[in-house]
Scaffold this motif. Structure first.
Motif, mmCIF file in Angstrom:
data_model
loop_
_atom_site.group_PDB
_atom_site.id
_atom_site.type_symbol
_atom_site.label_atom_id
_atom_site.label_comp_id
_atom_site.label_asym_id
_atom_site.label_seq_id
_atom_site.Cartn_x
_atom_site.Cartn_y
_atom_site.Cartn_z
ATOM 1 N N ARG A 196 0.851 -1.192 0.000
ATOM 2 C CA ARG A 196 0.000 0.000 0.000
ATOM 3 C C ARG A 196 0.885 1.240 0.000
ATOM 4 N N TYR A 197 0.579 2.177 -0.880
ATOM 5 C CA TYR A 197 1.237 3.479 -0.907
ATOM 6 C C TYR A 197 0.175 4.559 -0.747
ATOM 7 N N ARG A 198 0.624 5.757 -0.348
ATOM 8 C CA ARG A 198 -0.287 6.891 -0.217
ATOM 9 C C ARG A 198 0.023 7.955 -1.262
ATOM 10 N N MET A 199 -1.015 8.709 -1.609
ATOM 11 C CA MET A 199 -0.875 9.752 -2.626
ATOM 12 C C MET A 199 -1.847 10.882 -2.305
ATOM 13 N N ASN A 200 -1.330 12.100 -2.250
ATOM 14 C CA ASN A 200 -2.165 13.266 -1.982
ATOM 15 C C ASN A 200 -1.959 14.272 -3.112
ATOM 16 N N LEU A 201 -2.954 14.402 -3.986
ATOM 17 C CA LEU A 201 -2.821 15.270 -5.153
ATOM 18 C C LEU A 201 -2.956 16.743 -4.803
ATOM 19 N N ALA A 202 -3.475 17.058 -3.613
ATOM 20 C CA ALA A 202 -3.530 18.455 -3.191
ATOM 21 C C ALA A 202 -2.146 18.962 -2.792
ATOM 22 N N LYS A 203 -1.280 18.039 -2.371
ATOM 23 C CA LYS A 203 0.093 18.387 -1.979
ATOM 24 C C LYS A 203 1.051 17.375 -2.610
ATOM 25 N N PRO A 204 1.148 17.367 -3.933
ATOM 26 C CA PRO A 204 1.883 16.296 -4.619
ATOM 27 C C PRO A 204 3.376 16.275 -4.358
ATOM 28 N N SER A 205 3.965 17.414 -3.993
ATOM 29 C CA SER A 205 5.421 17.475 -3.797
ATOM 30 C C SER A 205 5.824 17.397 -2.334
ATOM 31 N N LEU A 206 4.866 17.080 -1.473
ATOM 32 C CA LEU A 206 5.138 17.031 -0.037
ATOM 33 C C LEU A 206 5.167 15.580 0.417
ATOM 34 N N ARG A 207 6.294 15.178 0.976
ATOM 35 C CA ARG A 207 6.445 13.788 1.436
ATOM 36 C C ARG A 207 5.624 13.536 2.691
ATOM 37 N N ARG A 208 5.721 14.430 3.677
ATOM 38 C CA ARG A 208 4.994 14.296 4.934
ATOM 39 C C ARG A 208 4.287 15.597 5.282
ATOM 40 N N ASP A 209 3.243 15.472 6.043
ATOM 41 C CA ASP A 209 2.552 16.643 6.572
ATOM 42 C C ASP A 209 3.449 17.275 7.640
ATOM 43 N N PRO A 210 3.874 18.531 7.469
ATOM 44 C CA PRO A 210 4.796 19.128 8.444
ATOM 45 C C PRO A 210 4.192 19.290 9.830
ATOM 46 N N ARG A 211 2.883 19.277 9.913
ATOM 47 C CA ARG A 211 2.233 19.464 11.213
ATOM 48 C C ARG A 211 2.064 18.149 11.962
ATOM 49 N N THR A 212 1.629 17.103 11.249
ATOM 50 C CA THR A 212 1.344 15.828 11.907
ATOM 51 C C THR A 212 2.420 14.775 11.679
ATOM 52 N N GLY A 213 3.234 14.958 10.644
ATOM 53 C CA GLY A 213 4.242 13.953 10.321
ATOM 54 C C GLY A 213 3.702 12.778 9.528
ATOM 55 N N GLU A 214 2.404 12.798 9.212
ATOM 56 C CA GLU A 214 1.809 11.708 8.443
ATOM 57 C C GLU A 214 2.327 11.728 7.005
ATOM 58 N N VAL A 215 2.534 10.537 6.458
ATOM 59 C CA VAL A 215 2.986 10.428 5.072
ATOM 60 C C VAL A 215 1.841 10.811 4.142
ATOM 61 N N LEU A 216 2.119 11.734 3.226
ATOM 62 C CA LEU A 216 1.134 12.152 2.233
ATOM 63 C C LEU A 216 1.400 11.511 0.876
ATOM 64 N N ASN A 217 2.679 11.389 0.534
ATOM 65 C CA ASN A 217 3.068 10.804 -0.749
ATOM 66 C C ASN A 217 4.270 9.892 -0.539
ATOM 67 N N ASP A 218 4.124 8.653 -0.968
ATOM 68 C CA ASP A 218 5.243 7.714 -0.880
ATOM 69 C C ASP A 218 6.181 7.901 -2.063
ATOM 70 N N MET A 219 7.388 7.402 -1.899
ATOM 71 C CA MET A 219 8.394 7.502 -2.947
ATOM 72 C C MET A 219 8.198 6.356 -3.932
ATOM 73 N N LEU A 220 7.880 6.711 -5.171
ATOM 74 C CA LEU A 220 7.569 5.708 -6.184
ATOM 75 C C LEU A 220 8.726 5.472 -7.145
ATOM 76 N N ARG A 221 9.620 6.431 -7.247
ATOM 77 C CA ARG A 221 10.773 6.298 -8.139
ATOM 78 C C ARG A 221 12.051 6.484 -7.338
ATOM 79 N N VAL A 222 13.059 5.704 -7.655
ATOM 80 C CA VAL A 222 14.339 5.812 -6.957
ATOM 81 C C VAL A 222 14.957 7.167 -7.288
ATOM 82 N N PRO A 223 15.281 7.980 -6.276
ATOM 83 C CA PRO A 223 15.869 9.290 -6.564
ATOM 84 C C PRO A 223 17.264 9.147 -7.153
#
Length: 260
Positions: A196-223
């Protein structure tokens, strides 16, 4: 008298000069010839002849497929959730290819959906599934998806190995659920198995929510060394819906009494 004759001659010369053909004009026009630098590509038909329209090539016949049964969305979701954590894609005793398209084909087979024959020459498996969704359902990028819908991603890896972002659709999964904040949970097959991965299209370039630390978007491609997009929200391409919508739950007696 002589003066009158001279004046009349001047009037005649002026009239000729104003209205007649310039001297030497006919010689210049006759000596000029237009010579094209390149020959004509093809002879033109006479204006009185109506050219026949080119023969139209027959349109490819689309394969008519029966719609999936009403309970197919629930079957697809149940099968996908059962496969989470497994490396092998095995559904109802049949083993499917251990990649993203094999996973989607396997779970959608539980609904009687086959993506075979949907692609054209040069398509990869993901593009063929996208064509099926476009031809037999709908593809969309706005709005809220439903659990069981397809999710398409682009440029998740350098398929042709040229170092450029020109590979098109390269990955597919399906929607597991949509959280209240809009984060979409995606089930798909990656290198380590079905996850399972997560994806948030409202904040597509944000890895985690800076306030809660929850993951918004997982890493899908090797940097890599370049700053290419790597998160699920950045690589999202489209949703696809081909399954019947879930039936609304029947109201309970308590809810019916409350509405009275």
């Amino acid at each position: 008298m002589r003066l009158c004759v001279l004046l009349a001659g001047l009037l005649v010369m002026t009239g000729c000069a104003a209205t007649g053909r310039p001297m030497g004009g006919s010689v210049i026009a006759a000596s000029y010839r237009y010579s094209p630098l390149t020959p004509a590509a093809a002879p033109k038909a006479p204006l009185s002849v109506t050219a026949a329209p080119p023969a139209a090539s027959p349109a490819p016949r689309k394969q008519v497929r029966p719609p999936p049964p009403a309970a197919s969305r629930e079957n697809v979701l149940a099968t996908a959730r059962e496969l989470v954590g497994n490396r092998k894609v095995k559904v109802a005793g049949r083993t499917w290819p251990d990649d993203c398209t094999g996973f989607v084909e396997g779970v959608y087979a539980r609904a009687g959906v086959s993506f075979r024959g949907s692609g054209v020459a040069g398509d990869n498996g993901v593009t063929a599934i996208y064509r099926y969704a476009r031809d037999h359902g709908r593809v969309f990028t706005r709005g809220k998806p439903k659990p069981g819908d397809l999710v398409f991603f682009r440029e998740t890896y350098d398929q042709n190995r040229d170092g450029r972002r020109n590979d098109g659709l390269t990955h597919v999964g399906l929607v597991d659920e949509v959280a209240s904040d809009g984060t979409v949970v995606v089930i798909h097959r990656v290198k380590r198995g079905v996850v399972r991965y997560r994806m948030n299209l409202a904040k597509p370039s944000l890895r985690r929510d800076p306030r809660t630390g929850e993951v918004l978007n997982d890493m899908l491609r090797v940097p890599g060394a370049t700053k290419m997009p790597v998160l699920t929200g950045q690589l999202f391409a489209s949703y696809g819906s081909v399954l019947p919508d879930p039936k609304p739950a029947k109201p309970t007696k308590a809810a019916a009494v409350a509405r009275r």
